[in-house]
Design a protein around this motif. Structure first.
Motif: not given
Length: 145
Positions: A71-83, A88-90
């Motif tokens: 394992m050379i890296g780890k990434a986390t994406l946190l997304g918020y959406f209006d429904i 839906a809209k990011a």
């Protein structure tokens, strides 16, 4: 005697609820993606009712980047959406990352387009770089993929 019995029943109900709620609070799905050249990703998306508040929903997509079995890296994406509407809209996205085994997390960028939140994490070791792109998509009913 009746108080002991009532207390025992109440305690059993509380313990049953405490054990059931965390198990159903979040769901996780894992996908392995071959990037070629000996690199691959293990993606996990996590979402659940606890992230939903009224007309909005949020969730995370994590990915571990591997070179061979390392394992050379780890990434986390946190997304918020209006429904709140018919689609839906990011509305917001945040990406973070950590490098491992000599690789470092260089930077991250995010973008929003319709119902998609996208994040790019860049990892580097010496003059070598590797980008990891994560996308969260939200359906009108708040389901993330």
């Amino acid at each position: 005697m009746k108080i002991k019995k009532l207390f025992s029943l109440l305690l059993a109900a509380v313990l049953t609820t405490a054990l059931v709620i965390p198990a159903s609070a979040a769901e996780s799905k894992e996908t392995v993606i071959d990037l070629g050249d000996g690199f691959y990703l293990v993606e996990r998306i996590t979402y659940g009712p606890v992230a939903r508040a009224g007309n909005s929903v949020n969730g995370t997509k994590d990915a571990e980047l591997y070179q061979g079995s390392t394992m050379i890296g780890k990434a986390t994406l946190l997304g918020y959406f209006d429904i709140s509407g018919s689609s839906a809209k990011a509305t917001r996205a945040v990406i973070s990352g950590t490098g491992y085994n000599g690789w470092g997390y260089k930077n991250g960028t995010t973008s929003l387009s319709g119902n998609k939140a996208t994040g790019t994490a860049v990892f580097e070791m010496g003059s070598s770089t590797r980008s990891l792109v994560l996308t969260l998509t939200c359906s009108p009913n708040g389901t993330l993929s």
